[in-house]
Structure formats: structure tokens, C-alpha cells
Design an enzyme around this catalytic site. Structure first.
Site, PDB file in Angstrom:
ATOM      1  N   ASP A 150       0.844  -1.202   0.000  1.00  0.00           N
ATOM      2  CA  ASP A 150       0.000   0.000   0.000  1.00  0.00           C
ATOM      3  C   ASP A 150       0.879   1.252   0.000  1.00  0.00           C
ATOM      4  O   ASP A 150       0.379   2.378  -0.088  1.00  0.00           O
ATOM      5  CB  ASP A 150      -1.013  -0.006   1.156  1.00  0.00           C
ATOM      6  CG  ASP A 150      -0.363  -0.015   2.516  1.00  0.00           C
ATOM      7  OD1 ASP A 150       0.876  -0.204   2.605  1.00  0.00           O
ATOM      8  OD2 ASP A 150      -1.088   0.167   3.518  1.00  0.00           O
ATOM      9  N   SER A 151       2.214   1.064   0.019  1.00  0.00           N
ATOM     10  CA  SER A 151       3.139   2.171  -0.256  1.00  0.00           C
ATOM     11  C   SER A 151       2.833   2.745  -1.638  1.00  0.00           C
ATOM     12  O   SER A 151       3.261   3.849  -1.973  1.00  0.00           O
ATOM     13  CB  SER A 151       4.592   1.683  -0.196  1.00  0.00           C
ATOM     14  OG  SER A 151       4.740   0.488  -0.935  1.00  0.00           O
TER      15      SER A 151
ATOM     16  N   ASP B  25      -1.085  -6.166  -0.379  1.00  0.00           N
ATOM     17  CA  ASP B  25      -1.417  -5.502   0.881  1.00  0.00           C
ATOM     18  C   ASP B  25      -2.904  -5.186   0.954  1.00  0.00           C
ATOM     19  O   ASP B  25      -3.473  -4.676  -0.024  1.00  0.00           O
ATOM     20  CB  ASP B  25      -0.676  -4.156   0.941  1.00  0.00           C
ATOM     21  CG  ASP B  25       0.365  -4.104   2.029  1.00  0.00           C
ATOM     22  OD1 ASP B  25       0.371  -4.981   2.916  1.00  0.00           O
ATOM     23  OD2 ASP B  25       1.190  -3.168   1.981  1.00  0.00           O
TER      24      ASP B  25
ATOM     25  N   LYS C  73      -1.380  -9.407   2.685  1.00  0.00           N
ATOM     26  CA  LYS C  73      -0.617  -8.972   3.863  1.00  0.00           C
ATOM     27  C   LYS C  73      -1.458  -7.958   4.610  1.00  0.00           C
ATOM     28  O   LYS C  73      -2.164  -7.156   3.993  1.00  0.00           O
ATOM     29  CB  LYS C  73       0.723  -8.357   3.444  1.00  0.00           C
ATOM     30  CG  LYS C  73       1.497  -7.757   4.612  1.00  0.00           C
ATOM     31  CD  LYS C  73       2.928  -7.422   4.261  1.00  0.00           C
ATOM     32  CE  LYS C  73       3.115  -6.047   3.660  1.00  0.00           C
ATOM     33  NZ  LYS C  73       2.642  -4.910   4.488  1.00  0.00           N
TER      34      LYS C  73
ATOM     35  N   GLU D 237      -1.435  -5.392   8.388  1.00  0.00           N
ATOM     36  CA  GLU D 237      -0.649  -4.875   9.509  1.00  0.00           C
ATOM     37  C   GLU D 237      -1.341  -5.175  10.837  1.00  0.00           C
ATOM     38  O   GLU D 237      -2.579  -5.146  10.914  1.00  0.00           O
ATOM     39  CB  GLU D 237      -0.478  -3.351   9.366  1.00  0.00           C
ATOM     40  CG  GLU D 237       0.364  -2.973   8.163  1.00  0.00           C
ATOM     41  CD  GLU D 237       0.558  -1.465   8.023  1.00  0.00           C
ATOM     42  OE1 GLU D 237       0.251  -0.708   8.973  1.00  0.00           O
ATOM     43  OE2 GLU D 237       1.020  -1.045   6.952  1.00  0.00           O
TER      44      GLU D 237
ATOM     45  N   GLU E 212       9.073  -4.457  10.279  1.00  0.00           N
ATOM     46  CA  GLU E 212       9.527  -3.168   9.725  1.00  0.00           C
ATOM     47  C   GLU E 212      10.013  -2.239  10.837  1.00  0.00           C
ATOM     48  O   GLU E 212       9.436  -2.202  11.938  1.00  0.00           O
ATOM     49  CB  GLU E 212       8.369  -2.493   8.960  1.00  0.00           C
ATOM     50  CG  GLU E 212       8.780  -1.122   8.411  1.00  0.00           C
ATOM     51  CD  GLU E 212       7.824  -0.525   7.384  1.00  0.00           C
ATOM     52  OE1 GLU E 212       6.818  -1.163   7.035  1.00  0.00           O
ATOM     53  OE2 GLU E 212       8.099   0.615   6.959  1.00  0.00           O
TER      54      GLU E 212
END
Ligand code: KIV
Length: 265
Positions: free
Chosen positions: A45-46, A84, A114, A116, A183
Site C-alpha cells: 500500500d506504499s 497488501d 498482507k 498490519e 519493519e
């Protein structure tokens, strides 16, 4: 010494060495990553920050992620693609999370999603895994928590925060995550998490002791205008592209482009 993970999603064909992962958001980036022989691609999602011009990853929508994940799926034919889940596509409820992750697997070539979070997302991870959706966790510095953390802060600095990270990592493993991204974490903490977990850890800004490393495509090839400390530019792509564009504009203005070779008839 790299650990051996035979038969897991990421290490299925190349066990026993450190895994190199990169993000990609378009078909040409995915194609280059595949040609270069990286082990897997993450449609991170960057995306929001490096491609769409947002200041954080928070505005990224599931629609945007799907759009780019489809392009990546067309660009890389065989590499494992992980996608993501964007902010608020999985946090509101387990059914909402299953629906979002289901769309990713149905509409793209993704082999996994993925998300978080630590122990608070473990029930969601478990539900996805039970539904047949492989999940990669993401702990430590979590960009979707940028508001809650009041910025991007290195994690695991105190004993309390290091033991919370361990608890989070173990909860994700117990819930069935096949791997976890660590991270922005002190390298000793990432090392100890890697030792305690039996699933592969993938580090970004977490030092050299994880089972794999991941970087953002733009940082690796040298496109990012202000890359983070954790990254290394292995190329000078921006400079090359700028030189080419400048040369093109000059050639057009001075009349040397198009020349006879670039002209039909
Ligand atoms: O969104 C992203 O690019 C990521 C990686 C950097 C791990 O989550």
C-alpha cells in the site's frame, strides 16, 4: 546462516537462502522484478505514496490496490504476488476483511494478502487462513498506524515494546500466518523474533538477521527523491530518465529528432 523453509509459500522452490523481495505496482515493474530473479513481489500500500502522490498510506482504497495488483499480475507471469490490504479494508470486522481478501484472490494472481497488526488482528488472520487465504503479517513500524504512533517511529526500543512485538509475532504465527514482515525495528529485536518464530521473517529497516529482506521498488532502482535511511539505491534510474528526457526535448527543439532513421518513407 539462512534457515531452511521447505514447502512454505515463499520458500517453496528455493529453500535455504535469504529471500529477496521487492514491491511493484505496475506491469513493467513486475516484469523487471521477475526478469531480475527476485523471489516474490509485494503490491504494497506504499503504492499510495510512491505512485499516487498521497502523503501517507491511509487514503489508499481497495479499488486502487486491486487496479495495481491486476497490472502486476499481468507483468509477472510466475512470481508469487502478495497484495497488501489497505487501511480500513480489514479492521472493521472479520466478514469485511474476508470480503476484501477474497476479492484480492479472486480478481488478481495474488497467492496471499498482507495486513498490519499483531495480536489484535490474530482472529482476522485465523478466519482468513481457515477460509483458504494465506496471510502474511506485518509488525513493528506499521505505516497504517502513522496517526496513532504520531509519526514513523522505530519500534522495539524498550524491553516492554520488544516483548509486545514478540507477543504479536507469536499470535500471528499461532493464527496461521505463513510469514511476517518486521519493519523499522531494532536489529537485535528482529533477530530475536526470527529465532523465536518458526515461520520466515522478512525485514525492512530491521537489520540483517531476518530470513528475507524487502524494499520498495523505487528505493532499489533510485527513483525516490528522498529515500529512507533503511533503503539502498542500487541504481540511478531517476538521473538516467531525466537525462533522456532532457536530451529528447533538446533534440526536438534543435530539429535533430526525428532524423532520417526515425522517419518513414
Ligand atoms: O507497503 C509496503 O510497501 C510495505 C513494505 C515496505 C513491507 O508494506
Amino acid at each position: 546462516m539462512p534457515r531452511v523453509f521447505e514447502g512454505t509459500l515463499l520458500f517453496r522452490s528455493k529453500p535455504g537462502r535469504t529471500l529477496a523481495m521487492v514491491t511493484a505496482y505496475t506491469s513493467w515493474q513486475a516484469h523487471l522484478a521477475e526478469e531480475a530473479g527476485v523471489d516474490a513481489i509485494l503490491v504494497g500500500d506504499s503504492l499510495g505514496m510512491v505512485e499516487l502522490g498521497y502523503e501517507t498510506t491511509l487514503p489508499v482504497t481497495l479499488g486502487e490496490v486491486l487496479h495495481h495488483a491486476k497490472a502486476v499480475s499481468r507483468g509477472a507471469k510466475a512470481l508469487p504476488v502478495i497484495v497488501d490490504l489497505p487501511f480500513m479494508s480489514y479492521q472493521t470486522s472479520v466478514p469485511a476483511a474476508l470480503k476484501a481478501a477474497g476479492r484480492v484472490l479472486k480478481e488478481t494472481r495474488a497467492v496471499a494478502v498482507k495486513l498490519e497488526g499483531g495480536k489484535e488482528v490474530a482472529p482476522t488472520v485465523r478466519a482468513m487462513v481457515e477460509a483458504g487465504i494465506p496471510v502474511m503479517g506485518h509488525i513493528g513500524l506499521m505505516p497504517q498506524h502513522v496517526r496513532a504512533m504520531a509519526g514513523y517511529r522505530i519500534q522495539g526500543k524498550t524491553e516492554e515494546s520488544a516483548s509486545r512485538l514478540l507477543e504479536d509475532a507469536l499470535s500471528l504465527e499461532a493464527a496461521g500466518a505463513f510469514s511476517v514482515v518486521i519493519e523499522g525495528t531494532r536489529s537485535e529485536v528482529a533477530r530475536s523474533l526470527t529465532t523465536r518464530l518458526s515461520i520466515p521473517t522478512i525485514g525492512i529497516g530491521a537489520g540483517p538477521y531476518t530470513d528475507g529482506q524487502i524494499l520498495v521498488f523505487h528505493d532499489v532502482v533510485g527513483i525516490s527523491p528522498s529515500p529512507p535511511k533503511l533503503a539502498r539505491a542500487f541504481g540511478k534510474t531517476s538521473q538516467e530518465a531525466r537525462n533522456a528526457l532532457t536530451a529528447f526535448a533538446s533534440a526536438v527543439r534543435e530539429g535533430s529528432f526525428p532524423g532520417p532513421d526515425e522517419t518513414y518513407g
